[in-house]
Design a protein around this motif. Structure first.
Motif, PDB file in Angstrom:
ATOM      1  N   GLU A 319       3.539   0.172   1.119  1.00 41.08           N
ATOM      2  CA  GLU A 319       4.914  -0.331   1.119  1.00 41.08           C
ATOM      3  C   GLU A 319       5.617   0.185  -0.131  1.00 41.08           C
ATOM      4  OE1 GLU A 319       6.496  -2.034   3.334  1.00 41.08           O
ATOM      5  OE2 GLU A 319       4.888  -2.610   4.718  1.00 41.08           O
ATOM      6  N   SER A 320       6.901   0.490  -0.002  1.00 39.80           N
ATOM      7  CA  SER A 320       7.661   1.091  -1.091  1.00 39.80           C
ATOM      8  C   SER A 320       8.476   0.035  -1.835  1.00 39.80           C
ATOM      9  CB  SER A 320       8.612   2.164  -0.540  1.00 39.80           C
ATOM     10  OG  SER A 320       7.916   3.068   0.292  1.00 39.80           O
ATOM     11  N   ASP A 321       8.656   0.256  -3.161  1.00 39.73           N
ATOM     12  CA  ASP A 321       9.580  -0.588  -3.910  1.00 39.73           C
ATOM     13  C   ASP A 321      10.797   0.244  -4.312  1.00 39.73           C
ATOM     14  OD1 ASP A 321       8.951   0.911  -6.196  1.00 39.73           O
ATOM     15  OD2 ASP A 321       7.528  -0.561  -6.960  1.00 39.73           O
ATOM     16  N   ASP A 322      11.752  -0.369  -4.997  1.00 41.17           N
ATOM     17  CA  ASP A 322      12.992   0.332  -5.323  1.00 41.17           C
ATOM     18  C   ASP A 322      12.896   1.164  -6.600  1.00 41.17           C
ATOM     19  OD1 ASP A 322      12.852  -1.687  -7.145  1.00 41.17           O
ATOM     20  OD2 ASP A 322      14.698  -2.696  -6.532  1.00 41.17           O
ATOM     21  N   LYS A 323      11.665   1.324  -7.115  1.00 43.25           N
ATOM     22  CA  LYS A 323      11.453   2.149  -8.310  1.00 43.25           C
ATOM     23  C   LYS A 323      10.708   3.438  -7.987  1.00 43.25           C
ATOM     24  CE  LYS A 323      11.549  -1.699 -11.579  1.00 43.25           C
ATOM     25  NZ  LYS A 323      10.847  -2.384 -12.690  1.00 43.25           N
ATOM     26  N   GLY A 324      10.540   3.684  -6.696  1.00 46.38           N
ATOM     27  CA  GLY A 324       9.876   4.916  -6.292  1.00 46.38           C
ATOM     28  C   GLY A 324       8.368   4.808  -6.171  1.00 46.38           C
ATOM     29  N   ASN A 325       7.816   3.617  -6.455  1.00 46.01           N
ATOM     30  CA  ASN A 325       6.379   3.410  -6.332  1.00 46.01           C
ATOM     31  C   ASN A 325       6.022   2.965  -4.918  1.00 46.01           C
ATOM     32  OD1 ASN A 325       5.966   3.757  -9.260  1.00 46.01           O
ATOM     33  ND2 ASN A 325       6.976   1.754  -9.413  1.00 46.01           N
ATOM     34  N   HIS A 326       4.764   3.105  -4.593  1.00 47.40           N
ATOM     35  CA  HIS A 326       4.258   2.624  -3.306  1.00 47.40           C
ATOM     36  C   HIS A 326       3.016   1.782  -3.575  1.00 47.40           C
ATOM     37  CE1 HIS A 326       6.971   5.446  -1.261  1.00 47.40           C
ATOM     38  NE2 HIS A 326       6.599   6.321  -2.183  1.00 47.40           N
ATOM     39  N   TRP A 327       2.891   0.674  -2.855  1.00 49.67           N
ATOM     40  CA  TRP A 327       1.831  -0.286  -3.105  1.00 49.67           C
ATOM     41  C   TRP A 327       1.013  -0.536  -1.849  1.00 49.67           C
ATOM     42  CZ3 TRP A 327       1.140  -2.263  -8.029  1.00 49.67           C
ATOM     43  CH2 TRP A 327       2.174  -2.025  -8.931  1.00 49.67           C
ATOM     44  N   GLY A 328      -0.289  -0.656  -2.033  1.00 49.97           N
ATOM     45  CA  GLY A 328      -1.197  -0.960  -0.931  1.00 49.97           C
ATOM     46  C   GLY A 328      -2.402  -1.725  -1.442  1.00 49.97           C
ATOM     47  N   ILE A 329      -3.317  -2.036  -0.549  1.00 52.84           N
ATOM     48  CA  ILE A 329      -4.528  -2.778  -0.911  1.00 52.84           C
ATOM     49  C   ILE A 329      -5.735  -2.134  -0.245  1.00 52.84           C
ATOM     50  CG2 ILE A 329      -5.765  -4.975  -0.684  1.00 52.84           C
ATOM     51  CD1 ILE A 329      -3.116  -6.409  -0.843  1.00 52.84           C
ATOM     52  N   VAL A 330      -6.743  -1.841  -1.062  1.00 54.37           N
ATOM     53  CA  VAL A 330      -8.049  -1.436  -0.545  1.00 54.37           C
ATOM     54  C   VAL A 330      -8.942  -2.670  -0.565  1.00 54.37           C
ATOM     55  CG1 VAL A 330     -10.144  -0.090  -0.995  1.00 54.37           C
ATOM     56  CG2 VAL A 330      -7.901   0.979  -1.248  1.00 54.37           C
ATOM     57  N   TYR A 349      -8.472  -4.592  -3.920  1.00 55.82           N
ATOM     58  CA  TYR A 349      -8.022  -3.756  -5.032  1.00 55.82           C
ATOM     59  C   TYR A 349      -6.567  -3.365  -4.777  1.00 55.82           C
ATOM     60  CZ  TYR A 349     -13.106  -3.107  -5.612  1.00 55.82           C
ATOM     61  OH  TYR A 349     -14.466  -3.300  -5.758  1.00 55.82           O
ATOM     62  N   LYS A 350      -5.659  -3.861  -5.599  1.00 60.31           N
ATOM     63  CA  LYS A 350      -4.262  -3.465  -5.446  1.00 60.31           C
ATOM     64  C   LYS A 350      -4.123  -2.012  -5.885  1.00 60.31           C
ATOM     65  CE  LYS A 350      -0.890  -6.347  -6.143  1.00 60.31           C
ATOM     66  NZ  LYS A 350       0.115  -7.249  -6.749  1.00 60.31           N
ATOM     67  N   ILE A 351      -3.424  -1.221  -5.120  1.00 59.37           N
ATOM     68  CA  ILE A 351      -3.256   0.209  -5.408  1.00 59.37           C
ATOM     69  C   ILE A 351      -1.776   0.514  -5.657  1.00 59.37           C
ATOM     70  CG2 ILE A 351      -3.524   2.553  -4.514  1.00 59.37           C
ATOM     71  CD1 ILE A 351      -6.194   1.206  -5.088  1.00 59.37           C
ATOM     72  N   LYS A 352      -1.524   1.269  -6.714  1.00 59.06           N
ATOM     73  CA  LYS A 352      -0.157   1.727  -7.012  1.00 59.06           C
ATOM     74  C   LYS A 352      -0.107   3.250  -6.937  1.00 59.06           C
ATOM     75  CE  LYS A 352       3.377   1.843 -10.653  1.00 59.06           C
ATOM     76  NZ  LYS A 352       3.696   1.525 -12.069  1.00 59.06           N
ATOM     77  N   LEU A 353       0.828   3.765  -6.143  1.00 58.03           N
ATOM     78  CA  LEU A 353       1.108   5.199  -6.142  1.00 58.03           C
ATOM     79  C   LEU A 353       2.324   5.406  -7.027  1.00 58.03           C
ATOM     80  CD1 LEU A 353       0.688   6.146  -2.361  1.00 58.03           C
ATOM     81  CD2 LEU A 353      -1.052   6.011  -4.165  1.00 58.03           C
TER      82      LEU A 353
END
Length: 380
Positions: A319-330, A349-353
């Protein structure tokens, strides 16, 4: 007197099978046997017991391994203070516990892979039929269980007590939480911004790749990017596991362990937390900074430790946020094997792209994969 002591222990063994499923105070010994009774004292060398029939006995501390109280909670004798006054306080507190309406679930403790299942048992035979906390029906073979602990306080150990106690000792926090766990509706995943930095990890090395300027609009990943970064996220958790093994490796020097900690910190979002289950915290899970967690790991004193992961998978799309990052969970299972005990814990494990740009490819989107906070998943 020694003959009478041996006779008393022998009587306990004889009555163990007919009493251990009752809601009562119960003791287990290092022989694997058990019987009705309670602890009354403990010091560095001995424990005092009050056995069925109001018989008082003293025996070596290492001979008694675990006690159950009337509400079905357990106390590991090894965790008792060696100071007699402090131990007495622990014992009195243990036997004065009240279950009441707080205990709402039966507990099934599965042997392999280790799992604590909160449920309502509907029938108890060779197969245990039960309803999970979310209302689903399920069944499990009795031979696959270590123990059954019911909400009325009764319990049954289905394997040797010395085997069961190792697993119960390292999972007391989960056990307590699951006994009182009520039906809940899982919240949908909501992307969040990175956690605010904590003091304990403020000095963690910064990512070596320069982050791109935040985007004002949410840019979703393409299907191809979703697939690519899901694989890289799982690989990142595997990379972390390798570093954890370097950190706990007894053959490595302190400087080598410190270097492994430094490398591990690089792959985390600054300020991330590690949630852990703790024997010393019987009510809830504990949360530590990543740096503190890694440092504690490096100081463990077991002869050999092996940490592995299994069944790693992405929960859903990024999922995308308004700062250009993307977040997911492993999600996956972490297996901690120290020889004397083995613990299997399901973790998220929270993942940040985090986006960055390459000078030679200004229009190409690239992301650095970082691990955020890691949480323990309580089994339903």
């Amino acid at each position: 007197m020694k003959f009478l002591q041996r006779l008393g222990i022998g009587l306990l063994v004889g009555i163990a099978l007919c009493l251990q499923s009752q809601a009562q105070e119960y003791l287990y010994f290092n022989t694997g046997s058990g019987g009705a009774g309670k602890l009354v004292s403990a010091n560095e060398e001995k424990v005092g017991m009050l056995l069925e029939g109001s018989k008082s006995w003293n025996t070596g501390r290492d001979r008694v391994i675990m006690a159950f109280n009337q509400v079905g909670n357990y106390l590991i004798v090894e965790d008792l203070s060696k100071d007699e006054a402090q131990a007495l306080e622990q014992i009195n507190s243990f036997y004065n516990e009240a279950g009441g309406s707080k205990i709402v679930n039966d507990i099934l403790i599965k042997a392999a892979p280790f799992e604590i299942i909160a449920c309502t048992i509907t029938s108890d035979g060779d197969a245990i039929n039960y309803r999970t906390t979310d209302g689903n029906s399920a069944a499990i073979n009795r031979d696959d269980l270590l123990a059954i602990i019911k909400r009325d306080g009764s319990h049954q150990l289905l394997k040797d007590a010395t085997e069961v106690v190792v697993n119960l000792r390292t999972n007391y926090a989960k056990f307590q939480q699951l006994r009182t766990l009520k039906k809940t509706t899982p919240e949908p995943f909501k992307p969040t911004t990175a956690p605010s930095p904590q003091t304990s990890v403020a000095q963690a090395p910064k990512p070596e790749i320069e982050a791109a300027a935040p985007s004002k609009e949410k840019k979703k990943l393409t299907p191809e990017e979703q697939k690519l970064y899901k694989a890289r996220s799982i690989a990142k958790v595997t990379e972390l596991t390798k570093l954890l093994n370097d950190i706990v490796d007894k053959t490595k020097s302190k400087s080598e362990k410190d270097e492994a900690i430094k490398e591990a910190l690089k792959i985390f979002v600054p300020g991330s937390q590690m949630e852990v289950s703790s024997v010393n915290n019987p009510v809830k899970l504990a949360s530590r900074s990543v740096e503190d967690y890694l440092t504690r790991l490096s100081k463990l004193n077991y002869p050999k430790i092996e940490i592995t992961t299994a069944n790693l998978a992405m929960v859903e799309d990024f999922e995308s946020d308004d700062k250009g990052n993307h977040w997911g969970i492993v999600t996956g299972e972490q297996v901690f094997d120290a020889g004397v005990f083995r613990d299997v814990t399901k973790k998220n494990y929270k993942i940040k792209l985090q986006p960055y740009k390459k000078a030679e490819k200004e229009n190409e989107r690239n992301y650095q994969v970082l691990i955020g906070s890691v949480s323990v998943v309580v089994s339903q």
